[in-house]
Design an enzyme around this catalytic site. Structure first.
Site, mmCIF file in Angstrom:
data_model
loop_
_atom_site.group_PDB
_atom_site.id
_atom_site.type_symbol
_atom_site.label_atom_id
_atom_site.label_comp_id
_atom_site.label_asym_id
_atom_site.label_seq_id
_atom_site.Cartn_x
_atom_site.Cartn_y
_atom_site.Cartn_z
ATOM 1 N N CYS A 262 32.626 38.021 28.260
ATOM 2 C CA CYS A 262 33.214 38.574 29.492
ATOM 3 C C CYS A 262 33.408 37.565 30.613
ATOM 4 O O CYS A 262 34.501 37.473 31.196
ATOM 5 C CB CYS A 262 32.331 39.694 30.039
ATOM 6 S SG CYS A 262 31.435 40.636 28.813
ATOM 7 N N CYS B 274 28.056 37.804 26.619
ATOM 8 C CA CYS B 274 28.807 38.119 27.843
ATOM 9 C C CYS B 274 28.892 36.919 28.771
ATOM 10 O O CYS B 274 29.971 36.545 29.235
ATOM 11 C CB CYS B 274 28.142 39.303 28.542
ATOM 12 S SG CYS B 274 28.880 39.687 30.125
ATOM 13 N N GLU C 141 43.427 39.880 24.954
ATOM 14 C CA GLU C 141 42.969 39.107 26.112
ATOM 15 C C GLU C 141 43.242 37.610 25.895
ATOM 16 O O GLU C 141 43.783 36.931 26.771
ATOM 17 C CB GLU C 141 41.478 39.343 26.354
ATOM 18 C CG GLU C 141 41.196 40.752 26.894
ATOM 19 C CD GLU C 141 39.736 41.008 27.207
ATOM 20 O OE1 GLU C 141 38.863 40.256 26.713
ATOM 21 O OE2 GLU C 141 39.458 41.972 27.953
ATOM 22 N N LYS D 116 35.670 34.438 29.793
ATOM 23 C CA LYS D 116 37.007 35.011 29.503
ATOM 24 C C LYS D 116 37.717 35.364 30.798
ATOM 25 O O LYS D 116 38.899 35.060 30.972
ATOM 26 C CB LYS D 116 36.808 36.232 28.605
ATOM 27 C CG LYS D 116 38.029 37.037 28.250
ATOM 28 C CD LYS D 116 38.431 38.088 29.229
ATOM 29 C CE LYS D 116 37.354 39.021 29.686
ATOM 30 N NZ LYS D 116 36.901 39.971 28.691
ATOM 31 N N HIS E 54 47.940 53.330 52.106
ATOM 32 C CA HIS E 54 49.317 52.867 52.033
ATOM 33 C C HIS E 54 49.470 51.497 52.684
ATOM 34 O O HIS E 54 48.894 51.275 53.748
ATOM 35 C CB HIS E 54 50.225 53.879 52.754
ATOM 36 C CG HIS E 54 51.675 53.602 52.563
ATOM 37 N ND1 HIS E 54 52.304 53.727 51.333
ATOM 38 C CD2 HIS E 54 52.618 53.167 53.432
ATOM 39 C CE1 HIS E 54 53.575 53.402 51.471
ATOM 40 N NE2 HIS E 54 53.793 53.052 52.723
ATOM 41 N N TYR F 181 40.481 44.167 21.769
ATOM 42 C CA TYR F 181 40.325 43.608 23.114
ATOM 43 C C TYR F 181 40.502 42.082 23.100
ATOM 44 O O TYR F 181 41.231 41.517 23.909
ATOM 45 C CB TYR F 181 38.897 43.838 23.611
ATOM 46 C CG TYR F 181 38.523 45.185 24.146
ATOM 47 C CD1 TYR F 181 38.264 46.247 23.289
ATOM 48 C CD2 TYR F 181 38.342 45.372 25.506
ATOM 49 C CE1 TYR F 181 37.845 47.468 23.792
ATOM 50 C CE2 TYR F 181 37.916 46.590 26.012
ATOM 51 C CZ TYR F 181 37.665 47.635 25.148
ATOM 52 O OH TYR F 181 37.245 48.838 25.644
ATOM 53 N N GLU G 15 47.476 54.183 45.357
ATOM 54 C CA GLU G 15 47.813 55.477 45.988
ATOM 55 C C GLU G 15 48.677 56.330 45.059
ATOM 56 O O GLU G 15 48.728 57.550 45.185
ATOM 57 C CB GLU G 15 48.508 55.289 47.341
ATOM 58 C CG GLU G 15 49.897 54.693 47.259
ATOM 59 C CD GLU G 15 50.575 54.570 48.635
ATOM 60 O OE1 GLU G 15 50.458 55.495 49.435
ATOM 61 O OE2 GLU G 15 51.212 53.529 48.882
HETATM 62 P P1 NDP Z 1 37.802 45.074 17.824
HETATM 63 O O1 NDP Z 1 36.921 45.754 16.879
HETATM 64 O O2 NDP Z 1 38.122 45.704 19.131
HETATM 65 O O3 NDP Z 1 39.178 44.682 17.142
HETATM 66 C C1 NDP Z 1 39.213 44.014 15.928
HETATM 67 C C2 NDP Z 1 40.660 43.894 15.531
HETATM 68 O O4 NDP Z 1 40.752 43.084 14.377
HETATM 69 C C3 NDP Z 1 41.299 45.233 15.219
HETATM 70 O O5 NDP Z 1 42.588 45.245 15.762
HETATM 71 C C4 NDP Z 1 41.330 45.251 13.692
HETATM 72 O O6 NDP Z 1 42.430 45.953 13.184
HETATM 73 C C5 NDP Z 1 41.490 43.774 13.385
HETATM 74 N N1 NDP Z 1 40.940 43.386 12.080
HETATM 75 C C6 NDP Z 1 39.711 43.656 11.613
HETATM 76 N N2 NDP Z 1 39.555 43.101 10.392
HETATM 77 C C7 NDP Z 1 40.710 42.481 10.099
HETATM 78 C C8 NDP Z 1 41.178 41.750 8.982
HETATM 79 N N3 NDP Z 1 40.403 41.558 7.922
HETATM 80 N N4 NDP Z 1 42.436 41.259 9.000
HETATM 81 C C9 NDP Z 1 43.224 41.463 10.073
HETATM 82 N N5 NDP Z 1 42.841 42.152 11.167
HETATM 83 C C10 NDP Z 1 41.596 42.648 11.173
HETATM 84 O O7 NDP Z 1 37.105 43.661 17.994
HETATM 85 P P2 NDP Z 1 37.161 42.534 19.054
HETATM 86 O O8 NDP Z 1 36.606 41.387 18.294
HETATM 87 O O9 NDP Z 1 38.475 42.408 19.723
HETATM 88 O O10 NDP Z 1 36.115 43.009 20.151
HETATM 89 C C11 NDP Z 1 34.819 43.462 19.774
HETATM 90 C C12 NDP Z 1 34.304 44.421 20.799
HETATM 91 O O11 NDP Z 1 33.869 43.708 21.944
HETATM 92 C C13 NDP Z 1 35.351 45.397 21.339
HETATM 93 O O12 NDP Z 1 35.492 46.519 20.529
HETATM 94 C C14 NDP Z 1 34.808 45.725 22.696
HETATM 95 O O13 NDP Z 1 33.919 46.803 22.581
HETATM 96 C C15 NDP Z 1 34.091 44.453 23.106
HETATM 97 N N6 NDP Z 1 34.911 43.677 24.062
HETATM 98 C C16 NDP Z 1 35.127 44.196 25.293
HETATM 99 C C17 NDP Z 1 35.887 43.524 26.215
HETATM 100 C C18 NDP Z 1 36.126 44.128 27.566
HETATM 101 O O14 NDP Z 1 35.390 45.022 27.964
HETATM 102 N N7 NDP Z 1 37.154 43.687 28.296
HETATM 103 C C19 NDP Z 1 36.473 42.224 25.911
HETATM 104 C C20 NDP Z 1 36.215 41.775 24.582
HETATM 105 C C21 NDP Z 1 35.448 42.477 23.706
HETATM 106 P P3 NDP Z 1 42.439 47.546 13.045
HETATM 107 O O15 NDP Z 1 42.701 48.100 14.415
HETATM 108 O O16 NDP Z 1 43.549 47.781 12.092
HETATM 109 O O17 NDP Z 1 41.101 47.921 12.502
#
Ligand code: NDP
Length: 452
Positions: A47, A42, A180, A50, A436, A176, A441
């Site tokens: 976080c 983080c 982002e 980022k 307002h 995410y 709102e």
């Molecule tokens: P996520 O698990 O959210 O997303 C991973 C993405 O990668 C999905 O869209 C998935 O597709 C895709 N994917 C997985 N494997 C492959 C592959 N082999 N080829 C192509 N695409 C693939 O992971 P993130 O790394 O984005 O984030 C991890 C976690 O960290 C999040 O779930 C969240 O909980 C946390 N996070 C929170 C943030 C916040 O609060 N603002 C910011 C960043 C991270 P599919 O959907 O098809 O499975």
């Protein structure tokens, strides 16, 4: 000779530090081992940096808006190395804050890799530590798909330290991190493509929210490729990267960024030296009290793969410390109604059930929706719209979910999360007076449910 503690924490990220500090505050003897950076993902590669980069990216469009208000900002220039150097300085300051928080609460910090030798013994910093309890809080690590040329791509870990802003970036993934970072690169002026294997990004978010974000990102000139599963990356003679997709599509870029999920950091921890088990995705398996199959070994945070969010890890760390050392104050964590934000540009903020999840759970729902141009943009030609959406149970009038896409969505939704936790009905929203003029709102002035 070995040193004795009540709690040995492996990993000084959000969850580990919180557990260690609270346990020490309750009078326990605590040590925490960290081999990388204080504050974990983080603070160092997640976080916090980022959000700083996201602020940086937002200025680009702010200069355009400023002109609508009569300012003549000239031609803005952007220097990536300055942003990264300033970000690094701030993160180093936060590392120092974490160090003094630990020291100030009497926790022994061991800056070394730690390995479990048996259910009550850890080796770290060249010493053996006997511990009544061992807490694994090692977090996660980005993963790349297993395709030829994957080593040519970077992950979020490297993105925070790129020497220059790439001219053309291809972000692969639809979670995410993908949206982002694609927003950051796009906002900073890189020619940005986001390629996701699914039909639409952000699986699990409200469908209306996902579609609204898709349309808004396209309005901001981000290129979106859906149904795009990467199969190979090649380096061309001129140094550029060519990414080939299953259906024959090919995208050329100067940087390929994998945001394809994260795996639990369990390698080298010595988990095989106790009865602790992993699930089929490699996360440490725990019960409702975060106890693994080995009663003296606990685990929290991203390594258990439950809800990978910093505030959740903090709550889990605190729960562990309380249950072990101040049981009279212990209450299990309620994982319902966790608010969350995606710091895409524009932001998403959400709490509670999506429209789809509410219907699937058997609720008959009324949906209140509003799309409007944020007042701040009303002096120019920028067509960006804010989306606000309430999902309400038609039977008992309870608000089941609040969703927003627009500026400061996370700030707005945090307040509404309190209302939802208190069980607010739509009537309570209706009886609440607005502030307002604000965007927020709108959440208390939507009166007519959407047809259908
Ligand atoms: P996520 O698990 O959210 O997303 C991973 C993405 O990668 C999905 O869209 C998935 O597709 C895709 N994917 C997985 N494997 C492959 C592959 N082999 N080829 C192509 N695409 C693939 O992971 P993130 O790394 O984005 O984030 C991890 C976690 O960290 C999040 O779930 C969240 O909980 C946390 N996070 C929170 C943030 C916040 O609060 N603002 C910011 C960043 C991270 P599919 O959907 O098809 O499975």
């Amino acid at each position: 000779m070995s040193r004795e503690v009540d709690l040995f924490v492996i990993g000084a990220g959000s969850g580990g530090v919180r557990a260690a500090r609270f346990a020490a505050g309750f009078g326990a003897r605590v040590a925490v081992a960290e081999s990388r950076y204080l504050g974990g993902t983080c603070v160092n590669v997640g976080c916090v940096p980022k959000k700083l980069l996201s602020y940086g990216a937002h200025f680009h469009e702010d200069f355009g808006v400023a002109a609508d208000y009569g300012w003549s900002p000239g031609t803005p220039g952007f220097d990536w190395p300055t942003l990264i150097a300033n970000k690094n300085r701030e993160i180093a300051r936060l590392n120092g804050v974490y160090r003094s928080l630990l020291q100030g609460s009497g926790v022994t910090l061991v800056e070394s890799h730690a390995r479990i030798l048996d259910p009550h013994t850890v080796e770290a910093g060249g010493e053996r530590w006997r511990a009544k309890h061992i807490l694994v809080a090692t977090g996660g690590w980005p993963q790349k798909p297993d395709i030829p040329g994957a080593e040519l791509g970077i992950t979020s870990n490297e993105a925070f330290f790129l020497p220059q802003l790439p001219r053309r970036v291809l972000v692969i993934g639809g979670g995410y991190i993908a949206v982002e970072f694609a927003s950051i690169f796009n906002g900073l002026g890189a020619d940005t493509t986001l390629a996701h294997r699914g039909e639409l990004f952000l699986r699990g978010f409200d469908q209306g929210v996902r579609e609204h974000l898709r349309d808004t990102l396209q309005l901001k000139s981000m290129k979106l490729e859906f149904g795009a599963e990467p199969v190979e990356i090649l380096r061309r003679g001129d140094g550029s990267l060519a990414t080939r997709f299953k259906d024959g599509r090919e995208i050329e870029s100067d940087c390929v960024f994998f945001a394809t999920g994260r795996h639990a950091m369990t390698e080298g921890l010595g988990l095989e030296n106790c009865a602790t088990k992993l699930d089929d995705k490699g996360h440490v398996q725990v019960d409702e009290h975060f106890i693994t199959a080995e009663p003296s070994v606990l685990a929290i945070g991203d390594v258990i793969g439950r809800v990978q969010l910093t505030p959740v890890a903090l709550a889990e760390g605190m729960a562990v410390a309380r249950r072990l050392f101040r049981p009279e104050e212990y209450r299990p964590i309620d994982y319902r109604l966790i608010p969350t934000a995606v710091f895409s540009l524009p932001n998403i903020g959400t709490v509670g059930l999506t429209e789809e999840a509410a219907r699937e759970a058997g609720h008959e729902v009324k949906v209140f929706e509003s799309r409007f141009r944020p007042m701040r943009l009303s002096l120019g030609a920028n067509g960006e719209k804010t989306l606000m959406k309430l999902v309400v149970d038609a039977g008992d009038d309870r608000v089941l979910g609040c969703h927003m896409v627009g500026p400061d969505a996370g700030e707005v939704i945090q307040g509404l999360a309190v209302a939802l936790r208190a069980g607010a009905t739509k009537r309570v929203f209706d009886e609440t007076l607005g502030i307002h003029p604000t965007a927020a709102e709108e959440f208390v002035t939507m009166r007519t449910p959407r047809a259908s």
